[in-house]
Design a protein around this motif. Structure first.
Motif, short mmCIF file in Angstrom:
data_model
loop_
_atom_site.label_atom_id
_atom_site.label_comp_id
_atom_site.label_asym_id
_atom_site.label_seq_id
_atom_site.Cartn_x
_atom_site.Cartn_y
_atom_site.Cartn_z
N GLY A 94 -13.94 -2.67 52.33
CA GLY A 94 -12.55 -2.90 51.91
C GLY A 94 -11.65 -1.51 52.89
N SER A 95 -10.77 -1.14 52.86
CA SER A 95 -9.99 -0.15 53.51
C SER A 95 -9.82 1.12 52.66
CB SER A 95 -8.66 -0.71 53.96
OG SER A 95 -7.70 -1.05 52.70
N ILE A 96 -9.78 1.86 53.53
CA ILE A 96 -9.37 3.33 52.91
C ILE A 96 -7.93 3.45 52.58
CG2 ILE A 96 -9.32 5.92 53.43
CD1 ILE A 96 -11.33 5.60 55.62
N PRO A 97 -7.53 3.76 51.36
CA PRO A 97 -6.20 3.55 50.78
C PRO A 97 -5.29 4.43 51.66
CG PRO A 97 -7.59 4.04 49.07
CD PRO A 97 -8.41 4.31 50.25
N SER A 98 -3.99 3.79 51.79
CA SER A 98 -2.99 4.33 52.91
C SER A 98 -2.61 5.46 52.07
CB SER A 98 -1.94 3.27 53.10
OG SER A 98 -1.10 2.84 51.88
N ASP A 99 -2.55 5.77 50.71
CA ASP A 99 -1.97 7.00 50.21
C ASP A 99 -3.20 7.78 49.85
OD1 ASP A 99 -3.22 5.16 48.26
OD2 ASP A 99 -1.78 5.33 46.84
N LEU A 112 -17.45 9.32 53.63
CA LEU A 112 -17.47 7.86 53.34
C LEU A 112 -18.54 7.20 54.37
CD1 LEU A 112 -13.62 6.80 52.83
CD2 LEU A 112 -15.67 7.59 51.07
N SER A 113 -19.38 8.26 54.92
CA SER A 113 -20.33 7.48 56.06
C SER A 113 -21.08 6.56 55.49
CB SER A 113 -21.01 8.66 56.56
OG SER A 113 -21.87 9.47 55.60
N SER A 114 -21.54 5.68 56.36
CA SER A 114 -22.78 4.66 55.94
C SER A 114 -22.35 3.90 55.09
CB SER A 114 -24.13 5.37 55.83
OG SER A 114 -24.58 6.19 56.88
N ASN A 115 -21.41 3.33 55.05
CA ASN A 115 -20.62 2.13 54.28
C ASN A 115 -20.31 0.86 54.98
OD1 ASN A 115 -20.66 2.86 51.17
ND2 ASN A 115 -20.06 4.76 52.13
N GLU A 116 -19.43 0.09 54.53
CA GLU A 116 -19.08 -1.05 55.25
C GLU A 116 -17.33 -0.95 55.39
OE1 GLU A 116 -20.66 -4.62 53.69
OE2 GLU A 116 -22.70 -3.94 54.13
N PHE A 117 -16.66 0.07 55.35
CA PHE A 117 -15.33 0.18 55.21
C PHE A 117 -14.69 -0.53 56.67
CE2 PHE A 117 -16.02 3.60 51.96
CZ PHE A 117 -15.33 3.10 51.04
N THR A 118 -13.76 -0.92 56.47
CA THR A 118 -12.83 -1.59 57.79
C THR A 118 -11.36 -1.05 57.85
OG1 THR A 118 -12.39 -3.53 56.29
CG2 THR A 118 -14.40 -3.73 57.54
N GLY A 119 -10.74 -1.69 58.86
CA GLY A 119 -9.42 -1.24 58.78
C GLY A 119 -9.25 0.11 59.75
N GLU A 120 -8.09 0.61 59.67
CA GLU A 120 -7.75 1.82 60.36
C GLU A 120 -7.94 3.30 59.46
OE1 GLU A 120 -4.14 1.41 62.28
OE2 GLU A 120 -4.76 -0.29 63.37
N ILE A 121 -8.11 4.33 60.11
CA ILE A 121 -8.05 5.60 59.25
C ILE A 121 -6.62 5.81 59.10
CG2 ILE A 121 -8.11 8.08 59.55
CD1 ILE A 121 -10.62 7.54 61.55
N PRO A 122 -6.31 5.86 57.73
CA PRO A 122 -4.79 5.96 57.45
C PRO A 122 -4.18 7.42 57.89
CG PRO A 122 -6.26 6.42 55.43
CD PRO A 122 -7.09 5.85 56.64
N THR A 123 -3.10 7.30 58.52
CA THR A 123 -2.42 8.38 59.17
C THR A 123 -2.10 9.32 58.07
OG1 THR A 123 -1.21 7.05 60.76
CG2 THR A 123 -0.33 9.35 60.34
N MET A 140 -17.32 0.29 59.79
CA MET A 140 -16.75 -0.89 60.67
C MET A 140 -15.28 -0.56 60.91
SD MET A 140 -18.73 -4.28 59.48
CE MET A 140 -18.60 -4.15 57.94
N LEU A 141 -14.70 0.82 60.97
CA LEU A 141 -13.26 1.21 61.09
C LEU A 141 -12.92 0.82 62.43
CD1 LEU A 141 -13.66 4.46 58.94
CD2 LEU A 141 -12.72 2.31 58.17
N SER A 142 -11.66 0.82 62.58
CA SER A 142 -11.34 0.13 64.06
C SER A 142 -9.87 0.72 64.30
CB SER A 142 -11.13 -1.39 64.15
OG SER A 142 -10.33 -1.95 63.04
N GLY A 143 -9.25 0.35 65.25
CA GLY A 143 -7.76 1.02 65.90
C GLY A 143 -8.12 2.45 66.21
N GLU A 144 -6.80 2.89 66.43
CA GLU A 144 -6.67 4.26 67.05
C GLU A 144 -7.19 5.38 65.94
OE1 GLU A 144 -3.50 5.22 69.40
OE2 GLU A 144 -3.65 3.02 70.91
N ILE A 145 -7.56 6.52 66.42
CA ILE A 145 -7.76 7.49 65.60
C ILE A 145 -6.28 8.28 65.55
CG2 ILE A 145 -9.15 9.87 65.24
CD1 ILE A 145 -11.30 8.66 66.96
#
Length: 594
Positions: A94-99, A112-123, A140-145
């Motif tokens: 799943g994703s890292i919570p936006s809040d 959170l290393s060595s898991n299967e998190f997806t989506g972007e790093i929340p600002t 499996m995180l993506s998008g811009e840092i």
């Protein structure tokens, strides 16, 4: 006083919600018993550290390498005084919570290393102003840092390696240890210079995918037009040709619909549509195309890392290829295997890349990426500085190396833990099929890492996965036998087969006390007889001549845990190896061999 009481109650509720929201297949959280209401009772829970041992207020949560499954536990927001969170090496998705910043207001260490998190790093992560350490690698995180991460003034370590990020990286102040390895579409200092579009990697990928899609589309259009022409002019066209026409039209429509997607999207969609064709080898050219699109690291990067595969960087050679030492621009050390151009090892290459790039575990050698471009087939792994276990068990005469008893137990325990995870926690039920001291590598802390999955099979393959069904096996008892043989080798310096051929040890398993004449001389005279005898009994159970009489690797692992804790019940699964005595290191040319 009232505030403290409220805080501890929310912390208890925090741990309850975490336990309820996560799957715990290995039972690590079983001792989280909330029926005990004494002050400080949660401080005795596995992985929980409190501000004070007599106060139910959580300071750190260390739940690494437990096989936990689920999504990021939102109950953490109730641990209002939490400063450290380690959920690494699990199966969280799943994703890292936006809040996230409101959930972990005071966090200083976030792993959170060595898991299967997806989506972007929340600002919002940039609002965690107390952060010292941030580790999101091997997901499996993506998008811009987020650029705002550069404003974290207390940050000392940030590891974002082995994800799918793109674009320009943030600018951090001096003294921050940054790792961007294997995010090939990132740019900006300390990486390659960004183009005007800030995404030069995207341009190359889009250009390549455009050529590919254009070629395929033009080919399909020609075929479609020709078939339609003949269908108008000749009503006697055979039904099979109409079927091919329908397939071509379907493929063409599908490719047109995804021409604007990224290359990985093109690869995934083409794989789904053409799966049945590839399985039956009807389109070898498309299969080769898929392999190219699925490469996870540029060949040029690996060439640069090894100085164009310079002889001076060669550290080993085997039947499948040559192994090189390499360096990424960020200084990370690699072991790079350049495979020979041979169809003899196609099966091994397929299994190695499929398994090692998909699964991550503390006791499995991390594959950092692979590149398949034409005849060039190159695999990149994390560098294991202490080489193969066999080199420590069978040193050269010029080497004075000694592994103490607890070192050997810890190595055996790590191998058992890795195999147990592969058999019983991994979704496919992977059986290694060639476990030996040659394929066990040791990192800088002498933690064992299982390598060489070229002969692996699967106990629980997906019936829709042709690869898995091709290599299906009923159980993992072959690995259990091989582990028993390695266990004997750790204690005696000889494998079980070597011992069984010796006339004075024919009744080794019938009478474990007979180990005295074969035990490694460095272990004698230290009062270890009972522990050694216990391990020999475990090893004997593993090498039982009838496979159905052998224990499972999970049973072996649990027995090993009891031995490792010792008579006083002490010991920690997270302990690193200590007390290694040696007078000379492993030579560079013997570090890795395949």
């Amino acid at each position: 006083m009232l505030m403290t009481s409220q805080s501890t109650e929310t912390d208890i509720f925090c741990l309850k919600s975490i336990k309820n929201s996560l799957e715990d297949p290995n039972g690590y959280l079983q001792n989280w018993d909330f029926n005990n209401r004494t002050e400080g009772f949660i401080c005795k829970f596995t992985g929980v550290e409190c501000w004070h041992p007599d106060e139910n207020r959580v300071l750190n949560l260390k739940l690494s390498n437990m096989g936990l499954k689920g999504q990021f536990p939102r109950g953490l927001e109730n641990c209002s005084s939490l400063t450290g969170l380690d959920l690494s090496v699990n199966d969280l998705s799943g994703s890292i919570p936006s809040d996230i910043s409101t959930m972990l207001t005071f966090v200083t260490s976030f792993d959170l290393s060595s898991n299967e998190f997806t989506g972007e790093i929340p600002t919002a992560l940039a609002n965690c102003t107390y952060l010292n350490t941030l580790k999101l690698s091997q997901n499996m995180l993506s998008g811009e840092i987020p650029k705002r991460l550069g404003t974290l003034n207390r940050l000392k370590v940030i590891d974002l390696s082995n994800n799918q990020f793109h674009g320009q990286v943030p600018v951090f102040k001096g003294g921050v240890d940054v790792n961007y390895a294997n995010n090939r579409r990132l740019c900006g200092a300390p990486l390659k210079h960004c183009s005007l579009t800030h995404d030069n990697g995207d341009f190359h990928l889009s250009f390549k995918s455009g050529l590919i899609v254009g070629y395929v589309f033009s080919l399909i259009s020609s075929v479609t037009f020709t078939c339609m022409f003949y269908s108008k002019c000749a009503h006697w066209v055979h039904q099979s040709k109409k079927n091919h026409l329908n397939k071509a039209i379907e493929l063409g429509k599908h490719i047109i619909s995804i021409t604007s997607s990224r290359t990985q999207m093109v690869a995934d969609q083409m794989h789904q549509l053409l799966h049945s064709w590839i399985v039956h080898k009807e389109t070898k050219e498309i299969s080769i195309l898929m392999e190219r699109l699925n490469s996870t690291i540029w060949l040029e990067e690996l060439r640069d890392a090894t100085d164009c595969f310079a002889v001076d960087n060669a550290i080993g050679v085997g039947k499948m290829g040559m192994m090189y030492q390499g360096f990424l621009p960020n200084g990370q050390l690699l072991a790079v295997k350049r495979l020979f151009d041979s169809h003899l090892f196609k099966r091994q290459i397929l299994l190695e890349t499929t398994i090692m790039s998909r699964y991550r575990h503390k006791n499995i050698v991390p594959m950092l990426g692979f590149s398949i471009e034409g005849k060039e087939q190159v695999l990149a792994y994390a560098y294991m500085s202490n080489g193969r276990l066999s080199k420590w068990l069978h040193p050269l005469e010029s080497e004075v190396i000694r592994l103490k008893w607890h070192d050997r137990v810890n190595i055996a325990f790590g191998i058992a833990r890795g195999l147990s995870w592969l058999h019983h926690t991994c979704d496919l039920g992977i059986v290694h099929f060639s476990i030996c001291s040659e394929c066990i590598l040791l990192d800088e802390n002498f933690e064992p890492k299982i390598s060489n999955f070229g002969e692996a099979k699967f106990m629980n393959p997906n019936i829709e996965d042709h690869l898995g069904m091709m290599f299906k096996v009923n159980d993992g008892k072959k690995d259990v036998y091989d582990f028993g043989s390695v266990l004997f080798e750790l204690m005696t310096g000889k494998t079980y087969n070597e011992l069984s051929r010796s006339s004075d040890t024919t009744n080794l398993c019938g009478n474990p006390l007979s180990f005295y004449n074969v035990i490694d001389k460095s272990l004698t005279g230290e009062g270890l007889e009972n522990e050694v005898c216990t391990l020999i009994k475990i090893a004997c159970e593993c090498v039982h001549p009838f496979p159905d009489q052998r224990p499972t690797m999970l049973e072996v692992y649990n027995n090993m845990r009891n031995v490792r804790k010792g008579p006083n019940g002490s010991g920690d699964d997270s302990d690193t190896l200590r007390g290694l005595e040696y007078a000379s290191s492993i030579p560079m040319d013997e570090i890795v061999e395949f």
